[in-house]
Design a protein around this motif. Sequence first.
Motif, PDB file in Angstrom:
ATOM      1  N   GLY A   9       0.806  -1.214   0.000  1.00 43.78           N
ATOM      2  CA  GLY A   9       0.000   0.000   0.000  1.00 43.78           C
ATOM      3  C   GLY A   9       0.836   1.260   0.000  1.00 43.78           C
ATOM      4  O   GLY A   9       0.337   2.333   0.320  1.00 43.78           O
ATOM      5  N   SER A  10       2.124   1.128  -0.358  1.00 42.76           N
ATOM      6  CA  SER A  10       2.969   2.320  -0.527  1.00 42.76           C
ATOM      7  C   SER A  10       3.178   2.563  -2.014  1.00 42.76           C
ATOM      8  O   SER A  10       3.362   1.611  -2.774  1.00 42.76           O
ATOM      9  CB  SER A  10       4.347   2.106   0.119  1.00 42.76           C
ATOM     10  OG  SER A  10       5.232   3.132  -0.328  1.00 42.76           O
ATOM     11  N   PRO A  11       3.202   3.848  -2.413  1.00 44.16           N
ATOM     12  CA  PRO A  11       3.520   4.130  -3.822  1.00 44.16           C
ATOM     13  C   PRO A  11       4.972   3.813  -4.166  1.00 44.16           C
ATOM     14  O   PRO A  11       5.318   3.706  -5.337  1.00 44.16           O
ATOM     15  CB  PRO A  11       3.245   5.635  -3.948  1.00 44.16           C
ATOM     16  CG  PRO A  11       3.174   6.167  -2.561  1.00 44.16           C
ATOM     17  CD  PRO A  11       2.850   5.029  -1.646  1.00 44.16           C
ATOM     18  N   ARG A  12       5.804   3.639  -3.125  1.00 46.19           N
ATOM     19  CA  ARG A  12       7.235   3.365  -3.386  1.00 46.19           C
ATOM     20  C   ARG A  12       7.436   1.852  -3.523  1.00 46.19           C
ATOM     21  O   ARG A  12       7.229   1.093  -2.571  1.00 46.19           O
ATOM     22  CB  ARG A  12       8.083   3.944  -2.255  1.00 46.19           C
ATOM     23  CG  ARG A  12       7.791   5.439  -2.066  1.00 46.19           C
ATOM     24  CD  ARG A  12       8.895   6.200  -1.421  1.00 46.19           C
ATOM     25  NE  ARG A  12       9.313   5.689  -0.129  1.00 46.19           N
ATOM     26  CZ  ARG A  12      10.442   6.057   0.463  1.00 46.19           C
ATOM     27  NH1 ARG A  12      11.241   6.914  -0.107  1.00 46.19           N
ATOM     28  NH2 ARG A  12      10.748   5.577   1.647  1.00 46.19           N
ATOM     29  N   ARG A  13       7.851   1.480  -4.710  1.00 45.13           N
ATOM     30  CA  ARG A  13       7.987   0.039  -4.994  1.00 45.13           C
ATOM     31  C   ARG A  13       9.149  -0.590  -4.233  1.00 45.13           C
ATOM     32  O   ARG A  13       9.182  -1.800  -4.034  1.00 45.13           O
ATOM     33  CB  ARG A  13       8.168  -0.198  -6.495  1.00 45.13           C
ATOM     34  CG  ARG A  13       6.939   0.124  -7.318  1.00 45.13           C
ATOM     35  CD  ARG A  13       7.232  -0.038  -8.789  1.00 45.13           C
ATOM     36  NE  ARG A  13       7.329  -1.435  -9.188  1.00 45.13           N
ATOM     37  CZ  ARG A  13       6.318  -2.145  -9.685  1.00 45.13           C
ATOM     38  NH1 ARG A  13       5.141  -1.577  -9.844  1.00 45.13           N
ATOM     39  NH2 ARG A  13       6.492  -3.397 -10.031  1.00 45.13           N
ATOM     40  N   ASN A  16      10.266   1.131   2.432  1.00 43.05           N
ATOM     41  CA  ASN A  16      10.295   0.344   3.675  1.00 43.05           C
ATOM     42  C   ASN A  16       9.234  -0.749   3.688  1.00 43.05           C
ATOM     43  O   ASN A  16       9.500  -1.898   4.060  1.00 43.05           O
ATOM     44  CB  ASN A  16      10.056   1.283   4.862  1.00 43.05           C
ATOM     45  CG  ASN A  16      11.127   2.349   4.978  1.00 43.05           C
ATOM     46  OD1 ASN A  16      12.249   2.058   5.365  1.00 43.05           O
ATOM     47  ND2 ASN A  16      10.800   3.589   4.628  1.00 43.05           N
ATOM     48  N   THR A  17       8.019  -0.378   3.267  1.00 43.42           N
ATOM     49  CA  THR A  17       6.894  -1.323   3.318  1.00 43.42           C
ATOM     50  C   THR A  17       7.164  -2.501   2.384  1.00 43.42           C
ATOM     51  O   THR A  17       7.015  -3.668   2.765  1.00 43.42           O
ATOM     52  CB  THR A  17       5.598  -0.602   2.903  1.00 43.42           C
ATOM     53  OG1 THR A  17       5.516   0.640   3.606  1.00 43.42           O
ATOM     54  CG2 THR A  17       4.380  -1.437   3.185  1.00 43.42           C
ATOM     55  N   SER A  18       7.580  -2.164   1.179  1.00 38.79           N
ATOM     56  CA  SER A  18       7.848  -3.205   0.191  1.00 38.79           C
ATOM     57  C   SER A  18       8.995  -4.124   0.645  1.00 38.79           C
ATOM     58  O   SER A  18       8.949  -5.342   0.442  1.00 38.79           O
ATOM     59  CB  SER A  18       8.168  -2.515  -1.140  1.00 38.79           C
ATOM     60  OG  SER A  18       8.805  -3.372  -1.987  1.00 38.79           O
ATOM     61  N   PRO A  88       2.343   2.180   4.553  1.00 36.10           N
ATOM     62  CA  PRO A  88       2.976   3.263   5.316  1.00 36.10           C
ATOM     63  C   PRO A  88       1.885   3.974   6.109  1.00 36.10           C
ATOM     64  O   PRO A  88       0.714   3.916   5.720  1.00 36.10           O
ATOM     65  CB  PRO A  88       3.535   4.190   4.217  1.00 36.10           C
ATOM     66  CG  PRO A  88       2.701   3.935   3.011  1.00 36.10           C
ATOM     67  CD  PRO A  88       2.210   2.511   3.114  1.00 36.10           C
ATOM     68  N   ILE A  89       2.261   4.596   7.190  1.00 38.67           N
ATOM     69  CA  ILE A  89       1.300   5.419   7.947  1.00 38.67           C
ATOM     70  C   ILE A  89       1.298   6.814   7.330  1.00 38.67           C
ATOM     71  O   ILE A  89       2.343   7.457   7.228  1.00 38.67           O
ATOM     72  CB  ILE A  89       1.688   5.465   9.446  1.00 38.67           C
ATOM     73  CG1 ILE A  89       1.504   4.080  10.080  1.00 38.67           C
ATOM     74  CG2 ILE A  89       0.856   6.513  10.186  1.00 38.67           C
ATOM     75  CD1 ILE A  89       0.087   3.538  10.115  1.00 38.67           C
ATOM     76  N   TYR A  90       0.120   7.230   6.882  1.00 43.42           N
ATOM     77  CA  TYR A  90      -0.066   8.574   6.340  1.00 43.42           C
ATOM     78  C   TYR A  90      -1.059   9.292   7.250  1.00 43.42           C
ATOM     79  O   TYR A  90      -2.212   8.862   7.386  1.00 43.42           O
ATOM     80  CB  TYR A  90      -0.638   8.513   4.919  1.00 43.42           C
ATOM     81  CG  TYR A  90       0.341   8.106   3.823  1.00 43.42           C
ATOM     82  CD1 TYR A  90       1.683   7.866   4.083  1.00 43.42           C
ATOM     83  CD2 TYR A  90      -0.101   7.981   2.504  1.00 43.42           C
ATOM     84  CE1 TYR A  90       2.561   7.509   3.065  1.00 43.42           C
ATOM     85  CE2 TYR A  90       0.775   7.626   1.482  1.00 43.42           C
ATOM     86  CZ  TYR A  90       2.102   7.391   1.769  1.00 43.42           C
ATOM     87  OH  TYR A  90       2.973   7.034   0.763  1.00 43.42           O
TER      88      TYR A  90
HETATM   89  C1  FMN Z   1       1.547  11.662   2.727  1.00 46.90           C
HETATM   90  C2  FMN Z   1       2.419  11.172   3.839  1.00 46.90           C
HETATM   91  C3  FMN Z   1       1.961  11.236   5.150  1.00 46.90           C
HETATM   92  C4  FMN Z   1       2.728  10.714   6.188  1.00 46.90           C
HETATM   93  N1  FMN Z   1       2.229  10.760   7.463  1.00 46.90           N
HETATM   94  C5  FMN Z   1       2.927  10.176   8.463  1.00 46.90           C
HETATM   95  C6  FMN Z   1       2.394  10.143   9.790  1.00 46.90           C
HETATM   96  O1  FMN Z   1       1.300  10.618  10.076  1.00 46.90           O
HETATM   97  N2  FMN Z   1       3.138   9.542  10.745  1.00 46.90           N
HETATM   98  C7  FMN Z   1       4.355   8.971  10.481  1.00 46.90           C
HETATM   99  O2  FMN Z   1       4.972   8.430  11.386  1.00 46.90           O
HETATM  100  N3  FMN Z   1       4.875   8.980   9.235  1.00 46.90           N
HETATM  101  C8  FMN Z   1       4.185   9.553   8.219  1.00 46.90           C
HETATM  102  N4  FMN Z   1       4.698   9.544   6.943  1.00 46.90           N
HETATM  103  C9  FMN Z   1       5.993   8.831   6.698  1.00 46.90           C
HETATM  104  C10 FMN Z   1       5.809   7.401   6.194  1.00 46.90           C
HETATM  105  O3  FMN Z   1       4.805   6.709   6.886  1.00 46.90           O
HETATM  106  C11 FMN Z   1       7.097   6.593   6.368  1.00 46.90           C
HETATM  107  O4  FMN Z   1       8.176   7.241   5.810  1.00 46.90           O
HETATM  108  C12 FMN Z   1       6.927   5.207   5.770  1.00 46.90           C
HETATM  109  O5  FMN Z   1       7.880   4.324   6.310  1.00 46.90           O
HETATM  110  C13 FMN Z   1       7.067   5.220   4.263  1.00 46.90           C
HETATM  111  O6  FMN Z   1       6.953   3.920   3.763  1.00 46.90           O
HETATM  112  P1  FMN Z   1       7.514   3.533   2.324  1.00 46.90           P
HETATM  113  O7  FMN Z   1       9.020   3.708   2.387  1.00 46.90           O
HETATM  114  O8  FMN Z   1       7.121   2.116   2.138  1.00 46.90           O
HETATM  115  O9  FMN Z   1       6.875   4.435   1.344  1.00 46.90           O
HETATM  116  C14 FMN Z   1       3.995  10.121   5.908  1.00 46.90           C
HETATM  117  C15 FMN Z   1       4.467  10.096   4.584  1.00 46.90           C
HETATM  118  C16 FMN Z   1       3.704  10.633   3.565  1.00 46.90           C
HETATM  119  C17 FMN Z   1       4.219  10.573   2.141  1.00 46.90           C
END
Ligand code: FMN
Length: 213
Positions: A9-13, A16-18, A88-90
Amino acid sequence: MKNFIAINGSPRRNGNTSTLLQHAIQGAQSAGAKTELVHLYSLNFKGCTSCFACKLKSRPHGTCAMKDDLSPVLERIKEADAVVFGSPIYFMNISAGMAAFIERLFFSNYIYSDEFIFPKKLPSAYFYTMNMTQTQFEKFGVAEQLKMKEFFTKRILGVEPKILYAFDTVQFKDYSRYESSIFDPDEKFAYREKQFPVDCEAAYDIGRELILQ
Ligand SMILES: Cc1cc2nc3c(=O)[nH]c(=O)nc-3n(C[C@H](O)[C@H](O)[C@H](O)COP(=O)(O)O)c2cc1C
């Protein structure tokens, strides 16, 4: 052979999530499963449009009537033996893509009665990755925020999901290029070096356990 599906569910392929999901896949493969990684953000789909076709008495239940890139994935999940939802948490919740996916999967397999309609019990797990530290996560009560969706997971898929949190993740290779003064990059990279391999190992174990259970 058992089927294992990981949903990114992350746009990044390659984020971290992937990475965690790929470790879960290796764990599932070590237990003999056939595996698949679905990158939601590579698919063209929408969340539930509230058409209620899935609840019509005249139609077989458990099928989403919307036709888009998600339709075959929803069908494959019904055939799966385990599924991992990685997000990821957004803004203190799951990503919009993961929320849209869960709306489609859960609502189409849920009717307004006490009857359970998902074809079988489906073991699952949630992997959540986030910038926050564990202390911040606890202070803001984020686990509570995520709990209702986990409750519906048990209700619809029939099994309590396993949970993995990865805190204090690294977002950029070079923090100096971005406005990010609230972070200390040295601390972030030190934490990542120590903790992320532990999280990856936990992801591997969950993938394996989901297949062996
Ligand atoms: C739109 C957006 C909102 C985010 N909101 C939060 C948040 O509320 N709390 C948090 O800890 N991290 C937040 N982050 C950081 C991501 O959750 C974190 O970097 C995550 O590990 C990214 O996963 P990915 O590398 O798989 O994309 C946010 C990132 C983005 C792009």
